[in-house]
Design an enzyme around this catalytic site. Structure first.
Site, PDB file in Angstrom:
ATOM      1  N   ASP A 135      57.267 -53.670  25.054  1.00  0.00           N
ATOM      2  CA  ASP A 135      57.924 -53.086  26.223  1.00  0.00           C
ATOM      3  C   ASP A 135      59.154 -52.326  25.750  1.00  0.00           C
ATOM      4  OD1 ASP A 135      59.790 -54.969  25.491  1.00  0.00           O
ATOM      5  OD2 ASP A 135      59.839 -56.009  27.400  1.00  0.00           O
ATOM      6  N   ASP A 148      63.296 -52.285  26.579  1.00  0.00           N
ATOM      7  CA  ASP A 148      64.331 -53.044  27.279  1.00  0.00           C
ATOM      8  C   ASP A 148      65.635 -52.244  27.343  1.00  0.00           C
ATOM      9  OD1 ASP A 148      62.797 -55.725  27.190  1.00  0.00           O
ATOM     10  OD2 ASP A 148      62.899 -55.178  25.075  1.00  0.00           O
ATOM     11  N   ASP A 172      61.868 -53.119  31.042  1.00  0.00           N
ATOM     12  CA  ASP A 172      62.777 -54.091  31.660  1.00  0.00           C
ATOM     13  C   ASP A 172      64.160 -53.463  31.782  1.00  0.00           C
ATOM     14  OD1 ASP A 172      60.791 -55.984  31.646  1.00  0.00           O
ATOM     15  OD2 ASP A 172      61.558 -57.104  29.924  1.00  0.00           O
TER      16      ASP A 172
HETATM   17  N1  DCT Z   1      65.471 -61.990  26.302  1.00  0.00           N
HETATM   18  C1  DCT Z   1      66.334 -62.771  27.022  1.00  0.00           C
HETATM   19  N2  DCT Z   1      65.936 -63.299  28.216  1.00  0.00           N
HETATM   20  C2  DCT Z   1      64.696 -63.046  28.683  1.00  0.00           C
HETATM   21  C3  DCT Z   1      63.808 -62.235  27.951  1.00  0.00           C
HETATM   22  C4  DCT Z   1      64.232 -61.715  26.748  1.00  0.00           C
HETATM   23  O1  DCT Z   1      67.454 -62.999  26.618  1.00  0.00           O
HETATM   24  N3  DCT Z   1      64.321 -63.555  29.834  1.00  0.00           N
HETATM   25  C5  DCT Z   1      65.915 -61.428  25.046  1.00  0.00           C
HETATM   26  C6  DCT Z   1      65.257 -61.938  23.814  1.00  0.00           C
HETATM   27  C7  DCT Z   1      64.749 -60.724  23.072  1.00  0.00           C
HETATM   28  C8  DCT Z   1      65.097 -59.550  23.958  1.00  0.00           C
HETATM   29  O2  DCT Z   1      65.668 -60.053  25.129  1.00  0.00           O
HETATM   30  C9  DCT Z   1      63.949 -58.666  24.258  1.00  0.00           C
HETATM   31  O3  DCT Z   1      62.822 -59.408  24.689  1.00  0.00           O
HETATM   32  P1  DCT Z   1      61.350 -58.943  24.366  1.00  0.00           P
HETATM   33  O4  DCT Z   1      61.109 -57.591  24.894  1.00  0.00           O
HETATM   34  O5  DCT Z   1      60.433 -60.026  24.834  1.00  0.00           O
HETATM   35  O6  DCT Z   1      61.338 -58.975  22.783  1.00  0.00           O
HETATM   36  P2  DCT Z   1      61.412 -57.813  21.720  1.00  0.00           P
HETATM   37  O7  DCT Z   1      62.139 -58.385  20.585  1.00  0.00           O
HETATM   38  O8  DCT Z   1      61.944 -56.571  22.349  1.00  0.00           O
HETATM   39  O9  DCT Z   1      59.903 -57.653  21.315  1.00  0.00           O
HETATM   40  P3  DCT Z   1      58.865 -56.495  21.682  1.00  0.00           P
HETATM   41  O10 DCT Z   1      59.056 -55.486  20.619  1.00  0.00           O
HETATM   42  O11 DCT Z   1      57.525 -57.129  21.624  1.00  0.00           O
HETATM   43  O12 DCT Z   1      59.196 -55.970  23.042  1.00  0.00           O
HETATM   44 MG    MG Z   2      61.065 -55.656  24.039  1.00  0.00          MG
END
Ligand code: DCT
Ligand code: MG
Length: 510
Positions: A343, A345, A434
């Site tokens: 995703d 973020d 997100d």
């Molecule tokens: N996070 C958080 N609370 C949440 C979800 C996520 O604090 N409810 C944090 C932990 C990692 C970061 O935010 C981003 O989450 P992800 O998108 O799940 O992880 P990513 O490292 O960006 O992995 P990906 O590359 O698969 O998106």
């Molecule tokens: Mg991510």
């Protein structure tokens, strides 16, 4: 990083003959912009190198004649990782910590597929422990061969994306995932910690002696490492990969909105494929799962960096329509330098905003996208943030900021990149996004929390609790002894409060 001196790829006298084949790709020929290859001539020979370079270029790969700062992958034949490092050192070239050293078999697979294939342990060139990349500035702080002790906490290690131990960490990640599917928390944690510490090592583990002094490697993990060193694979991992429950959970959880509970239910009901689940009339799906099935193909194909950048433009444009002073920061894996993600973020904040305006912003943004037909799925979660609440004790607790989980329709035209991820006839791709909105004075905590990786965050909180008698989460840092909240304007200040050396985002890939 220091500028690279010019590297000579072979004897000078052979150059002119090869010029035709060795011409650099013109930008419009390049289909895969995230990769920049350099093929090592040593032990390969000039003509084979020229042939491979031309072949790769004809398939849309960017291949450099000479090694430069922009190179991301060095491809070599009949050389170990240590040989490549030695070669770099002789040329007085500093390798960036994100540079990958790959065997020719990787390039051959890419040529077969007509696109970059995922690099795995079997492609990776081995760097011996007695030959760590000392010329590598990004890795110097993790060098273990001297008295320097490796910490059990990921927040005291530097973990770049250059993982020298894929062959072990791929195996341990599968075992961790299987334990998670079986809700065996302690096993899952042990495998995740072991994988994480191996990802931080600046050399490839090639004998059991290399594992001496490395924390987080219990007896079970050591057995697995030993088996992989001896047989090239782990029988336990092989069994997991063939296990029906693992395969089904892996498949079911690949759908947006499907977690362990739903997977368990579908598995118990006897489902083994997504098409059977989808077409079953008795099952009720949540709105999230319906979207997950509808856009399944797009959502399982990773988001590229170019797509993340295009989404970033889209988010900034929309947010600033309503709040010109807003700061929009790309977080998550892409902030850590990852080239792909599941995703995209973002953290949004503003120094001058009323509470009311702050509460409205994400709604205004998604309404705008809805009108433009760009909003494929939207789930708003309102803020439950309280200024005086103590940080959570749980290492995996969700935060209380206002946020929205989205699927956006990203027009291919907005993406400044290759054609590789585009389907015939379809002009857009569904992308998971997100958005998190936080009060301005909490932005450093929110940024640290949303940058990840998850393992890095877990260890930061564990470190704060056990080593500093403090409590940290995505909102605040609380000193239990002094009974005060510690303020921070930047991530650097949070590390300083915790008495930790600053770890850059691209060193948090634990
Ligand atoms: N996070 C958080 N609370 C949440 C979800 C996520 O604090 N409810 C944090 C932990 C990692 C970061 O935010 C981003 O989450 P992800 O998108 O799940 O992880 P990513 O490292 O960006 O992995 P990906 O590359 O698969 O998106
Ligand atoms: Mg991510």
């Amino acid at each position: 990083m220091d500028p690279l001196p010019t590297a000579h790829s072979g004897p000078r006298k052979k150059r002119p003959r090869q010029m035709g084949a060795l011409m650099s790709s013109t930008p419009q020929d390049v289909k895969f912009r995230d990769l920049v290859l350099f093929i090592l001539e040593k032990k390969m020979g000039t003509s084979r190198r020229a042939f491979l370079m031309e072949l790769a270029r004809s398939k849309g790969f960017r291949v450099e004649n000479e090694l430069s700062d922009s190179v991301t992958h060095i491809v070599a034949e009949n050389n170990s990782g240590s040989d490549v490092l030695e070669w770099l050192q002789v040329q007085n070239i500093k390798a960036s910590s994100q540079l990958e050293f790959l065997d020719i078999s990787w390039l051959v697979e890419c040529m077969g597929a007509g696109k970059p294939v995922q690099t795995t342990g079997k492609h990776q060139l081995v760097v011996r422990r007695d030959h760590p990349p000392s010329s590598n500035p990004g890795l110097q702080n993790t060098l273990p061969q001297t008295a320097q002790k490796i910490s059990q906490y990921a927040c005291e290690r530097r973990t770049t994306l250059n993982n020298w131990n894929h062959v072990f960490t791929d195996a341990l990640d599968i075992l961790a995932e299987n334990s998670e599917f079986r809700e065996n928390e302690s096993c899952c944690l042990a495998f995740m910690r072991a994988s994480s510490v191996l990802k931080s090592l600046p050399f490839t583990v090639s004998s059991m002696k290399d594992t001496e002094g490395i924390p987080c490697l219990g007896d079970k993990v050591k057995c697995i490492i030993e088996e992989i060193i001896e047989d090239g694979e782990s029988s336990e991992v092989k069994a997991v990969l063939n296990d029906e429950r693992y395969q089904s959970f892996k498949l079911f959880t690949s759908v947006f909105g499907v977690g362990l509970k739903t997977s368990e239910k579908w598995f118990q009901m006897g489902f083994r494929t997504l098409s059977k689940v989808r077409s079953d009339k008795s099952l009720k799906f949540t709105r999230m799962q319906k979207a997950g099935f509808l856009y399944y193909e797009d959502l399982v194909s990773s988001v590229t960096k170019a797509e993340a950048e295009a989404v970033s433009m889209l988010v900034k444009e929309a947010v600033r329509t309503f709040l010109p002073s807003a700061l929009v920061t790309l977080t998550g894996g892409f902030r850590r330098g990852k080239k792909i993600g599941h995703d995209v973020d973002f953290l949004i904040t503003s120094p001058e905003v009323t509470e009311e305006k702050e509460q409205q912003l994400l709604h205004q943004v998604t309404n705008l996208w809805e009108k433009k037909g760009l909003l494929l799925y939207c789930d708003h979660v309102e803020s439950t943030f309280e200024k005086l609440k103590l940080p959570s004790r749980k290492v995996d607790a969700l935060d209380h900021f206002q946020k929205c989980f989205l699927i956006l329709k990203l027009d291919h035209q907005r993406v400044n990149s290759d054609q590789s991820s585009q389907q015939e006839g379809k002009t857009w791709k569904a992308i998971r996004v997100d958005l998190v909105m936080c009060p301005y004075e909490r932005r450093a905590f929110a940024l640290l929390g949303w940058t990840g990786s998850r393992q890095f965050e877990r260890d930061l909180r564990r470190y704060a609790t056990h080593e500093r008698k403090m409590m940290l989460d995505n909102h605040a840092l609380y000193d239990k002894a002094k009974r005060i909240f510690l303020k921070a304007e930047s991530e650097e200040e949070i590390f300083a409060h915790l008495g930790l050396d600053y770890i850059e985002p691209w060193e948090r890939n634990a």
